[in-house]
Design a protein around this motif. Structure first.
Motif, mmCIF file in Angstrom:
data_model
loop_
_atom_site.group_PDB
_atom_site.id
_atom_site.type_symbol
_atom_site.label_atom_id
_atom_site.label_comp_id
_atom_site.label_asym_id
_atom_site.label_seq_id
_atom_site.Cartn_x
_atom_site.Cartn_y
_atom_site.Cartn_z
ATOM 1 N N VAL A 124 6.855 5.099 -1.206
ATOM 2 C CA VAL A 124 7.900 4.620 -2.097
ATOM 3 C C VAL A 124 7.416 3.462 -2.954
ATOM 4 C CG1 VAL A 124 8.858 2.933 -0.490
ATOM 5 C CG2 VAL A 124 10.362 4.022 -2.169
ATOM 6 N N LYS A 125 6.297 2.856 -2.569
ATOM 7 C CA LYS A 125 5.743 1.725 -3.317
ATOM 8 C C LYS A 125 4.945 2.161 -4.541
ATOM 9 C CE LYS A 125 5.311 -1.292 0.750
ATOM 10 N NZ LYS A 125 5.974 -0.362 1.679
ATOM 11 N N ASN A 126 4.532 3.411 -4.624
ATOM 12 C CA ASN A 126 3.712 3.875 -5.735
ATOM 13 C C ASN A 126 4.492 3.808 -7.050
ATOM 14 O OD1 ASN A 126 1.991 4.458 -3.636
ATOM 15 N ND2 ASN A 126 2.250 6.677 -3.766
ATOM 16 N N PHE A 127 3.836 3.328 -8.092
ATOM 17 C CA PHE A 127 4.493 3.288 -9.400
ATOM 18 C C PHE A 127 3.459 3.217 -10.513
ATOM 19 C CE2 PHE A 127 4.124 -1.244 -8.285
ATOM 20 C CZ PHE A 127 3.577 -1.774 -9.442
ATOM 21 N N GLN A 128 3.912 3.539 -11.716
ATOM 22 C CA GLN A 128 3.167 3.383 -12.959
ATOM 23 C C GLN A 128 4.081 2.712 -13.975
ATOM 24 O OE1 GLN A 128 1.863 7.354 -13.989
ATOM 25 N NE2 GLN A 128 -0.129 7.077 -13.021
ATOM 26 N N LEU A 129 3.565 1.704 -14.668
ATOM 27 C CA LEU A 129 4.354 0.968 -15.649
ATOM 28 C C LEU A 129 3.856 1.275 -17.055
ATOM 29 C CD1 LEU A 129 4.875 -2.591 -14.089
ATOM 30 C CD2 LEU A 129 6.369 -0.596 -13.989
ATOM 31 N N VAL A 130 4.801 1.557 -17.939
ATOM 32 C CA VAL A 130 4.524 1.767 -19.353
ATOM 33 C C VAL A 130 5.438 0.856 -20.161
ATOM 34 C CG1 VAL A 130 3.752 4.146 -19.048
ATOM 35 C CG2 VAL A 130 6.172 3.673 -19.454
ATOM 36 N N ALA A 131 5.163 0.731 -21.435
ATOM 37 C CA ALA A 131 5.953 -0.146 -22.289
ATOM 38 C C ALA A 131 7.296 0.491 -22.616
ATOM 39 C CB ALA A 131 5.190 -0.460 -23.570
ATOM 40 N N ALA A 132 8.350 -0.310 -22.515
ATOM 41 C CA ALA A 132 9.692 0.115 -22.911
ATOM 42 C C ALA A 132 9.994 -0.519 -24.267
ATOM 43 C CB ALA A 132 10.721 -0.314 -21.864
ATOM 44 N N VAL A 133 10.031 0.291 -25.320
ATOM 45 C CA VAL A 133 10.148 -0.225 -26.678
ATOM 46 C C VAL A 133 11.352 0.401 -27.365
ATOM 47 C CG1 VAL A 133 7.668 -0.618 -26.858
ATOM 48 C CG2 VAL A 133 8.612 1.561 -27.592
ATOM 49 N N LYS A 177 -3.994 3.171 5.300
ATOM 50 C CA LYS A 177 -3.195 2.209 6.037
ATOM 51 C C LYS A 177 -3.510 0.792 5.558
ATOM 52 C CE LYS A 177 -1.935 0.651 10.660
ATOM 53 N NZ LYS A 177 -2.182 0.775 12.118
ATOM 54 N N ASP A 178 -2.511 0.160 4.935
ATOM 55 C CA ASP A 178 -2.615 -1.207 4.422
ATOM 56 C C ASP A 178 -3.668 -1.349 3.330
ATOM 57 O OD1 ASP A 178 -0.649 -2.067 6.215
ATOM 58 O OD2 ASP A 178 -2.135 -2.427 7.787
ATOM 59 N N ILE A 179 -3.996 -0.260 2.639
ATOM 60 C CA ILE A 179 -4.936 -0.292 1.523
ATOM 61 C C ILE A 179 -4.259 0.341 0.303
ATOM 62 C CG2 ILE A 179 -7.171 0.428 0.628
ATOM 63 C CD1 ILE A 179 -7.450 -1.597 2.784
ATOM 64 N N PHE A 180 -4.277 -0.379 -0.821
ATOM 65 C CA PHE A 180 -3.617 0.077 -2.035
ATOM 66 C C PHE A 180 -4.551 -0.160 -3.231
ATOM 67 C CE2 PHE A 180 -0.580 -1.337 1.051
ATOM 68 C CZ PHE A 180 0.452 -0.409 1.022
ATOM 69 N N THR A 181 -4.444 0.715 -4.213
ATOM 70 C CA THR A 181 -5.212 0.542 -5.439
ATOM 71 C C THR A 181 -4.341 -0.116 -6.506
ATOM 72 O OG1 THR A 181 -4.622 2.765 -6.203
ATOM 73 C CG2 THR A 181 -6.691 2.519 -4.989
ATOM 74 N N MET A 182 -4.974 -0.895 -7.385
ATOM 75 C CA MET A 182 -4.292 -1.547 -8.496
ATOM 76 C C MET A 182 -5.186 -1.465 -9.716
ATOM 77 S SD MET A 182 -3.125 -5.506 -9.117
ATOM 78 C CE MET A 182 -4.607 -5.878 -10.057
ATOM 79 N N ASP A 183 -4.738 -0.753 -10.727
ATOM 80 C CA ASP A 183 -5.475 -0.605 -11.978
ATOM 81 C C ASP A 183 -4.622 -1.182 -13.098
ATOM 82 O OD1 ASP A 183 -7.247 0.760 -10.378
ATOM 83 O OD2 ASP A 183 -6.585 2.751 -11.028
ATOM 84 N N TYR A 184 -5.177 -2.140 -13.822
ATOM 85 C CA TYR A 184 -4.427 -2.774 -14.903
ATOM 86 C C TYR A 184 -5.256 -2.788 -16.171
ATOM 87 C CZ TYR A 184 -7.237 -7.069 -14.774
ATOM 88 O OH TYR A 184 -8.267 -7.970 -14.861
ATOM 89 N N PHE A 214 -0.094 1.371 -9.388
ATOM 90 C CA PHE A 214 -0.258 0.848 -8.037
ATOM 91 C C PHE A 214 0.112 1.954 -7.070
ATOM 92 C CE2 PHE A 214 1.939 -1.024 -4.351
ATOM 93 C CZ PHE A 214 0.939 -1.814 -3.822
ATOM 94 N N GLY A 215 -0.729 2.149 -6.052
ATOM 95 C CA GLY A 215 -0.462 3.224 -5.104
ATOM 96 C C GLY A 215 -1.237 3.069 -3.814
ATOM 97 N N LYS A 216 -0.823 3.820 -2.831
ATOM 98 C CA LYS A 216 -1.379 3.734 -1.482
ATOM 99 C C LYS A 216 -2.482 4.762 -1.301
ATOM 100 C CE LYS A 216 0.166 3.448 3.341
ATOM 101 N NZ LYS A 216 1.342 3.547 4.254
ATOM 102 N N ILE A 217 -3.567 4.336 -0.655
ATOM 103 C CA ILE A 217 -4.677 5.242 -0.358
ATOM 104 C C ILE A 217 -5.029 5.264 1.121
ATOM 105 C CG2 ILE A 217 -5.672 5.034 -2.664
ATOM 106 C CD1 ILE A 217 -7.704 3.086 -1.520
#
Length: 413
Positions: free
Chosen positions: A350-359, A382-389, A377-380
């Motif tokens: 439920v923590k996985n998400f992708q953010l885009v611009a709201a214009v 146990k207690d390990i998550f990826t973050m790409d910005y 942001f997403g889970k890969i």
């Protein structure tokens, strides 16, 4: 001689100089006498000048020195090899100034080098890939630069979760051992409301001059927690909101993020995001943002603002950047909500998400910019998550937004 051999020789020279100085001090103490040099004014500056004059590396021609540092900087694009660039900036003042001029921002080169890089926008073309490791026992979260959990050579930021009676704080630091707000390693914090539906991101550094009207300063009232030399300042730079799900309807979390420190013009054609070049002195009491912060300004709420807007509203280039989570699609065969993370997320959460611009249409943002995933942001494991910005968010802002996903939200699920 290769550049790595030269850097090793530099480190050996520095170590030898420190060792000889320590040995000389020990001999002086054993003899029971000491030599006192006359004070000529500015003793520390004179000492540093004498040390630099004694160093043969400080006497290199600027043209040759700049070429050497450019070659070192261009040969290493990732850690731990990029430590050589930081080593060049640690030799002396002349090396440090030239290294700072050669090293580009993450937006230009896609690399993170100095701590200030964590407060600068990410690259425009490809995202910077990181991962977060959560430690449940100590309620700490560590952000590492790398593609997989096996590479922990570069710690970017760390956060500690502190529960309070009416809120929850995530204190963010540049190191993993000191989370005090009066420390020089303090980077900012994330604070939630009682229900965990709204989060406020505070930065330890003031925003750029053109955006101070969008940000709010929070000062500590209890002076017992504030060190005299390091005032605790928290500048409100972003707000993350999660929509309530009172009826328990099917679907993932819906979140909106308003970044007050980044104008909407940053993603418009020819726009530039605010980019700090150095940290402000924490002891500077005469901050120009103090006068602007005395006027209480209400925080912008995305839901109420969107309802109050009309079709004939006038859009301003100084409006804050608004991010929304990308809507997932329902997979009939898997019976779950799916998003294309391009292989970076492997575990449903439920923590996985992708953010885009709201214009808005009047903001004239190109279609390709509206479709770009600014933060995912997403889970890969146990207690390990990826973050790409990527641009226009910084590593600090992206990490703070991801931390909001770790807090429990019973009213939103």
């Amino acid at each position: 001689m290769s550049f790595k051999s030269k850097l090793k020789e530099i480190r050996d020279d520095i170590t030898t100089t420190f060792s000889m100085g320590k040995l000389q001090r020990n001999r002086t103490n054993r003899r029971g006498r000491a030599y006192i040099a006359p004070e000529l004014g500015g003793g520390s500056e004179l000492l540093s000048e004498l040390i630099e004059e004694q160093s043969p590396w400080a006497n290199l021609p600027p043209e040759l020195l700049q070429d050497v540092i450019k070659r070192v900087e261009g040969s290493e694009t990732s850690w731990p090899g990029r430590r050589d660039v930081v080593a060049c900036a640690s030799v002396c003042t002349s090396w440090r100034e030239i290294t700072k001029a050669v090293v580009k921002t993450p937006e230009q080169c896609g690399c993170i080098t100095f701590p200030i890089s964590l407060k600068q926008p990410g690259p425009r073309d490809a995202p910077i890939q990181c991962f977060i490791k959560r430690e449940r026992a100590t309620s700490t979260y560590h952000l590492y630069l790398g593609l997989s959990p096996g590479d922990m050579s570069k710690l970017l930021l760390a956060a500690k979760k502190i529960r309070k009676a009416t809120s929850t704080d995530f204190r963010i630091s540049f190191v993993g051992s000191d989370f005090c707000q009066t420390s020089n390693t303090y980077a900012g914090k994330l604070r939630s409301n009682f229900l965990g539906t709204k989060f406020t991101i505070y930065d330890s550094q003031p925003p750029c001059p053109g955006l101070k009207s969008n940000c709010k300063l929070q000062q500590k009232v209890r002076s017992i927690q504030v060190s005299p030399g390091v005032p605790a300042r928290n500048f409100n730079v972003a707000t993350v909101s999660y929509e309530l799900n009172v009826l328990r309807t099917r679907g993932p979390r819906r979140m909106h993020c308003i970044v007050h420190s980044i104008p909407i013009s940053a993603i418009q054609e020819g726009g530039v995001a605010p980019t700090p070049l150095e940290f402000n002195n924490p002891g500077d009491e005469q901050s120009p943002s103090l006068s602007a912060s005395k006027v209480k300004q209400p925080l912008i709420d995305f839901i109420s603002t969107s309802r109050a807007e009309s079709s004939d509203s006038i859009c301003s280039k100084m409006d804050p950047l608004v991010l929304k989570n990308k809507a997932p699609r329902w997979h009939e065969q898997l019976q779950c909500w799916c998003l294309n993370f391009k292989g970076r997320v492997t575990v449903a959460s439920v923590k996985n998400f992708q953010l885009v611009a709201a214009v808005e249409p009047c903001q004239n943002v190109p279609v390709e910019e509206q479709e770009k995933v600014i933060l995912q942001f997403g889970k890969i494991g146990k207690d390990i998550f990826t973050m790409d910005y990527r641009y226009p968010l910084s590593a600090f802002q992206a990490f703070a937004i991801c931390l909001s996903s770790f807090d429990t939200k019973p009213a939103c699920e």
